[in-house]
Design an enzyme around this catalytic site. Sequence first.
Site, PDB file in Angstrom:
ATOM      1  N   GLY A  29     -70.737 -15.009  28.021  1.00 43.36           N
ATOM      2  CA  GLY A  29     -69.550 -15.870  28.004  1.00 43.36           C
ATOM      3  C   GLY A  29     -68.866 -15.865  29.359  1.00 43.36           C
ATOM      4  O   GLY A  29     -69.285 -15.163  30.285  1.00 43.36           O
ATOM      5  N   SER A  30     -67.786 -16.630  29.464  1.00 43.95           N
ATOM      6  CA  SER A  30     -67.146 -16.793  30.770  1.00 43.95           C
ATOM      7  C   SER A  30     -66.472 -15.506  31.245  1.00 43.95           C
ATOM      8  O   SER A  30     -66.514 -15.178  32.435  1.00 43.95           O
ATOM      9  CB  SER A  30     -66.130 -17.939  30.718  1.00 43.95           C
ATOM     10  OG  SER A  30     -65.164 -17.698  29.722  1.00 43.95           O
ATOM     11  N   GLY A  82     -66.741 -10.013  26.051  1.00 42.56           N
ATOM     12  CA  GLY A  82     -65.565 -10.775  25.634  1.00 42.56           C
ATOM     13  C   GLY A  82     -65.536 -10.961  24.133  1.00 42.56           C
ATOM     14  O   GLY A  82     -66.313 -10.354  23.396  1.00 42.56           O
ATOM     15  N   ASP A  84     -63.994 -14.052  20.906  1.00 38.79           N
ATOM     16  CA  ASP A  84     -63.283 -15.297  20.600  1.00 38.79           C
ATOM     17  C   ASP A  84     -61.931 -15.002  19.953  1.00 38.79           C
ATOM     18  O   ASP A  84     -60.980 -15.757  20.134  1.00 38.79           O
ATOM     19  CB  ASP A  84     -64.148 -16.171  19.688  1.00 38.79           C
ATOM     20  CG  ASP A  84     -65.449 -16.532  20.371  1.00 38.79           C
ATOM     21  OD1 ASP A  84     -65.389 -17.155  21.437  1.00 38.79           O
ATOM     22  OD2 ASP A  84     -66.519 -16.138  19.877  1.00 38.79           O
ATOM     23  N   LYS A  94     -66.953 -12.970  17.335  1.00 39.84           N
ATOM     24  CA  LYS A  94     -67.731 -13.277  18.519  1.00 39.84           C
ATOM     25  C   LYS A  94     -68.789 -14.319  18.161  1.00 39.84           C
ATOM     26  O   LYS A  94     -69.010 -14.599  16.997  1.00 39.84           O
ATOM     27  CB  LYS A  94     -68.405 -12.010  19.065  1.00 39.84           C
ATOM     28  CG  LYS A  94     -67.404 -11.040  19.668  1.00 39.84           C
ATOM     29  CD  LYS A  94     -68.063  -9.847  20.347  1.00 39.84           C
ATOM     30  CE  LYS A  94     -69.199 -10.197  21.252  1.00 39.84           C
ATOM     31  NZ  LYS A  94     -68.841 -11.195  22.292  1.00 39.84           N
ATOM     32  N   GLU A 103     -75.692  -9.460  21.033  1.00 43.71           N
ATOM     33  CA  GLU A 103     -74.457  -8.755  21.391  1.00 43.71           C
ATOM     34  C   GLU A 103     -74.189  -7.628  20.398  1.00 43.71           C
ATOM     35  O   GLU A 103     -73.795  -6.521  20.785  1.00 43.71           O
ATOM     36  CB  GLU A 103     -73.273  -9.734  21.389  1.00 43.71           C
ATOM     37  CG  GLU A 103     -73.329 -10.733  22.538  1.00 43.71           C
ATOM     38  CD  GLU A 103     -72.285 -11.837  22.457  1.00 43.71           C
ATOM     39  OE1 GLU A 103     -72.069 -12.497  23.468  1.00 43.71           O
ATOM     40  OE2 GLU A 103     -71.698 -12.035  21.388  1.00 43.71           O
TER      41      GLU A 103
HETATM   42  C1  5RP Z   1     -70.561 -15.229  23.176  1.00 43.53           C
HETATM   43  C2  5RP Z   1     -69.307 -14.511  22.856  1.00 43.53           C
HETATM   44  C3  5RP Z   1     -68.222 -14.530  23.887  1.00 43.53           C
HETATM   45  O1  5RP Z   1     -67.864 -13.222  24.170  1.00 43.53           O
HETATM   46  C4  5RP Z   1     -67.045 -15.274  23.334  1.00 43.53           C
HETATM   47  O2  5RP Z   1     -67.458 -16.572  22.937  1.00 43.53           O
HETATM   48  C5  5RP Z   1     -65.914 -15.377  24.353  1.00 43.53           C
HETATM   49  O3  5RP Z   1     -66.280 -16.213  25.394  1.00 43.53           O
HETATM   50  P1  5RP Z   1     -65.371 -16.463  26.665  1.00 43.53           P
HETATM   51  O4  5RP Z   1     -65.321 -15.186  27.423  1.00 43.53           O
HETATM   52  O5  5RP Z   1     -66.092 -17.567  27.400  1.00 43.53           O
HETATM   53  O6  5RP Z   1     -64.008 -16.907  26.187  1.00 43.53           O
HETATM   54  O7  5RP Z   1     -69.146 -13.922  21.833  1.00 43.53           O
HETATM   55  O8  5RP Z   1     -71.458 -15.216  22.093  1.00 43.53           O
END
Ligand code: 5RP
Length: 222
Positions: A29-30, A82, A84, A94, A103
């Site tokens: 993720g970002s 990270g 969500d 997540k 993950e």
């Molecule tokens: C990916 C994830 C990410 O950690 C989650 O979506 C958060 O992303 P971001 O750091 O871009 O807000 O679980 O599967």
Amino acid sequence: MTQDEQKKRVAREAIKYVVDRAYVGVGSGSTANYFIDELANIRNRIRGAVASSLRTEERLKSHAIPIAELASVDELPVYIDGADETTERGALIKGGGGALTREKIVAAVARKFVCIVDVSKVVGVLGNFPLPVEVIPMARSHVAQELVKLGGRPRLRPDCTTDNGNVILDVEGMRIVDPTDLETRINNIVGVVTNGLFARRAADVILVGTDQGVRTIDTHRL
Ligand code: 5RP
């Protein structure tokens, strides 16, 4: 301060948790991407990184950070990723990026799970963000029907095949007051690979990026 600047702050802070001469687990993720960019500055201090997705693996490689296979790593002191959504107790949703299964595997192996988020991700009750569920393709309508029985509104994520060759159902309308129980119930549906609730193995530490700085929550102290 923008959300991206808050993400960069926690990514920088997370470097403090990386153990010298050891492997580090790296999420997707970002926010995790910003962490990878910071990790590049100390790559000579670590043995290598275990990636939780193919995209993360590519970004690590682009920084010349050595990649290790999880199965051949003897010890993984820390996993940085990270989320969500997170509660203050470290229960997470997540999988917004679709990498939830790998993950969850890396988080399960790591001794410490450090979750890095901007302040918008901290919630009282999980479920505003649609809960991702990775499903074996042939089981998608059976699993969707079972998720409706649990009170959710599942939608097939368009144009999405996971790194494991599966599909994702995003489930709306869940107000998740008991994340551990729901995580188990959904995982017990035949055809589910895993779901995006990380409550049985929650985060040990949450680093929250705010305009004022980084707030550190030790979830075992609550
Ligand atoms: C990916 C994830 C990410 O950690 C989650 O979506 C958060 O992303 P971001 O750091 O871009 O807000 O679980 O599967």
